[in-house]
Scaffold this motif. Structure first.
Motif, PDB file in Angstrom:
ATOM      1  N   UNK A 222      -1.700  15.289  25.671  1.00  0.00           N
ATOM      2  CA  UNK A 222      -1.475  14.008  26.180  1.00  0.00           C
ATOM      3  C   UNK A 222      -1.903  12.774  25.325  1.00  0.00           C
ATOM      4  N   UNK A 223      -2.935  12.836  24.914  1.00  0.00           N
ATOM      5  CA  UNK A 223      -3.290  11.712  24.329  1.00  0.00           C
ATOM      6  C   UNK A 223      -2.596  11.809  22.960  1.00  0.00           C
ATOM      7  N   UNK A 224      -2.079  12.711  22.340  1.00  0.00           N
ATOM      8  CA  UNK A 224      -1.264  12.539  21.312  1.00  0.00           C
ATOM      9  C   UNK A 224       0.094  12.169  21.501  1.00  0.00           C
ATOM     10  N   UNK A 225       0.614  12.528  22.671  1.00  0.00           N
ATOM     11  CA  UNK A 225       1.984  11.865  23.215  1.00  0.00           C
ATOM     12  C   UNK A 225       1.892  10.450  23.410  1.00  0.00           C
ATOM     13  N   UNK A 246     -11.802  10.731  29.453  1.00  0.00           N
ATOM     14  CA  UNK A 246     -12.728  10.803  28.071  1.00  0.00           C
ATOM     15  C   UNK A 246     -13.066   9.491  27.738  1.00  0.00           C
ATOM     16  N   UNK A 247     -14.262   9.564  27.093  1.00  0.00           N
ATOM     17  CA  UNK A 247     -14.812   8.189  26.570  1.00  0.00           C
ATOM     18  C   UNK A 247     -14.132   7.853  25.242  1.00  0.00           C
ATOM     19  N   UNK A 248     -14.618   6.340  25.058  1.00  0.00           N
ATOM     20  CA  UNK A 248     -13.982   5.963  23.758  1.00  0.00           C
ATOM     21  C   UNK A 248     -14.855   6.634  22.599  1.00  0.00           C
ATOM     22  N   UNK A 249     -15.850   7.289  22.927  1.00  0.00           N
ATOM     23  CA  UNK A 249     -16.747   7.855  21.942  1.00  0.00           C
ATOM     24  C   UNK A 249     -16.310   9.244  21.508  1.00  0.00           C
ATOM     25  N   UNK A 250     -15.138   9.842  22.305  1.00  0.00           N
ATOM     26  CA  UNK A 250     -14.841  11.338  22.072  1.00  0.00           C
ATOM     27  C   UNK A 250     -13.863  11.161  20.765  1.00  0.00           C
ATOM     28  N   UNK A 251     -13.927  11.925  20.194  1.00  0.00           N
ATOM     29  CA  UNK A 251     -13.096  12.144  18.956  1.00  0.00           C
ATOM     30  C   UNK A 251     -11.601  12.318  19.201  1.00  0.00           C
ATOM     31  N   UNK A 253      -9.906  10.856  21.324  1.00  0.00           N
ATOM     32  CA  UNK A 253      -9.229   9.569  21.566  1.00  0.00           C
ATOM     33  C   UNK A 253      -9.061   8.791  20.255  1.00  0.00           C
ATOM     34  N   UNK A 254      -9.494   9.509  19.206  1.00  0.00           N
ATOM     35  CA  UNK A 254      -9.279   8.722  17.895  1.00  0.00           C
ATOM     36  C   UNK A 254      -7.952   8.114  17.596  1.00  0.00           C
ATOM     37  N   UNK A 255      -6.808   9.023  17.804  1.00  0.00           N
ATOM     38  CA  UNK A 255      -5.277   8.627  17.496  1.00  0.00           C
ATOM     39  C   UNK A 255      -5.296   7.134  18.464  1.00  0.00           C
ATOM     40  N   UNK A 260      -6.248   0.685  18.502  1.00  0.00           N
ATOM     41  CA  UNK A 260      -6.722  -0.350  19.368  1.00  0.00           C
ATOM     42  C   UNK A 260      -8.158  -0.433  19.581  1.00  0.00           C
ATOM     43  N   UNK A 261      -8.568  -1.724  20.274  1.00  0.00           N
ATOM     44  CA  UNK A 261      -9.874  -1.885  20.598  1.00  0.00           C
ATOM     45  C   UNK A 261     -10.337  -1.605  21.904  1.00  0.00           C
ATOM     46  N   UNK A 262     -11.409  -1.067  22.119  1.00  0.00           N
ATOM     47  CA  UNK A 262     -12.152  -0.983  23.511  1.00  0.00           C
ATOM     48  C   UNK A 262     -12.337  -2.328  24.042  1.00  0.00           C
ATOM     49  N   UNK A 263     -11.936  -2.919  25.096  1.00  0.00           N
ATOM     50  CA  UNK A 263     -12.364  -4.029  25.724  1.00  0.00           C
ATOM     51  C   UNK A 263     -13.839  -4.040  25.984  1.00  0.00           C
TER      52      UNK A 263
END
Length: 316
Positions: A222-225, A246-251, A253-255, A260-263
């Motif tokens: 789903x992250x890829x889509x 998932x956290x912003x550290x989780x690979x 979420x790299x796509x 994009x920046x984490x606020x």
């Protein structure tokens, strides 16, 4: 003779604790080289990265062991994981929030078993945000959110189990296909300073099972889509919010984090853990931005959900 014994004792404090020193080095290596932990065995890398900030607690049993061993070598070796952890996460402990901002957005997984939808809606409206995004909406409970938010947020749209409420007009609102059923949407918020495209998403759940490890394949697909839909968006100003499991550290979420920046990381104060609400251990609810400058990010008080609401203010 006394001097000789004291010298021998001093030398002993530097000889003892070699095993502890080795574990200190391995802990530092684990924190520093977490991207090298493979995902082919039960998504171990993603599981580690979900709770990566907590790896700093591995220092505590090593500290106790070093004190019990009265080992100077072991105590000094602990500086290595402490410095590595501080180098990676120390910046997140600094308050980077600023006053102001042109647009404030709240995102909340309200939980489909929330016992007080109307109270939750009123609490979110009290934040003063111009845009409220909700995830895990139960069909039978949607009218309660609509009634509670109608006066302050005249513009809204619900697509499947996600919805958005706004003080500003919405346009070109449509579902985003990330799963067989609708759990994501895209809309344009027409603010006085220009349009902002907002995506709201609720990614598939993840589980930790002894026989399968960290089961996150559905989420990762789903992250890829979702990342593909965001990448195709021509708008210069884009916001992506929701429950990512998932956290912003989780690979995984790299796509998304590559563009994009984490606020929270850019303008928060601390880690901003959002789940579980009773004792937050991870930030799985996110506000990502592109073409906008985050000026503040924070979590709101608990509602009837098992998640905390997250909020961010951005400047144009």
């Amino acid at each position: 003779m006394t001097a000789v014994l004291e010298t021998a004792s001093d030398r002993g404090t530097w000889r003892r604790g070699r095993v502890i020193a080795v574990f200190s080095a391995l802990t530092a290596l684990l924190i520093l080289a977490h991207p090298l932990v493979p995902n082919w065995a039960g998504n171990a890398g993603s599981l580690l990265e979900t709770f990566l900030p907590w790896t700093g607690l591995l220092v505590l049993p090593l500290l106790v062991a070093a004190l019990l061993r009265r080992s100077a070598l072991a105590l000094v070796s602990l500086l290595l994981p402490v410095l590595v952890w501080g180098g990676i996460f120390g910046g997140r402990l600094i308050d980077k929030t600023e006053a102001g901002g042109d647009l404030t957005i709240v995102s909340h997984n309200v939980n489909d078993e929330n016992p007080d939808p109307a109270g939750t809606a009123r609490a979110l409206a009290a934040s003063g945000a111009q845009v409220i995004a909700l995830e895990e909406l139960k069909k039978s409970e949607i009218p309660k959110y609509e009634d509670a938010l109608a006066a302050a947020y005249p513009h809204h749209s619900v697509q499947g189990t996600v919805g958005i409420w706004s003080t500003f007009p919405l346009g070109d609102t449509r579902p985003v296909a990330i799963m067989p059923w609708t759990r994501a949407l895209r809309t344009t918020v027409d603010t006085p300073k220009g349009p902002v495209v907002v995506f709201v998403a609720h990614l598939p759940s993840v589980r930790v099972r002894l026989e399968a490890g960290f089961t996150a394949n559905g989420r990762d697909e789903a992250i890829g889509l979702l990342a593909g839909a965001v990448a195709e968006e021509p708008s210069a100003r884009t916001v992506l919010v929701g429950d990512f499991n998932g956290t912003a550290d989780d690979r995984a979420l790299d796509p998304i984090t590559a563009r994009m920046r984490s606020a929270q990381e850019a303008a928060g104060n601390g880690f901003g853990f959002s789940w579980p609400a009773g004792l937050p251990l991870a930030r799985i609810d996110q506000v990502f931005v592109a073409g906008l400058r985050p000026v503040a990010a924070w979590t709101l008080p608990a509602t009837g959900s098992d998640h905390l609401p997250v909020a961010a203010s951005v400047a144009f």
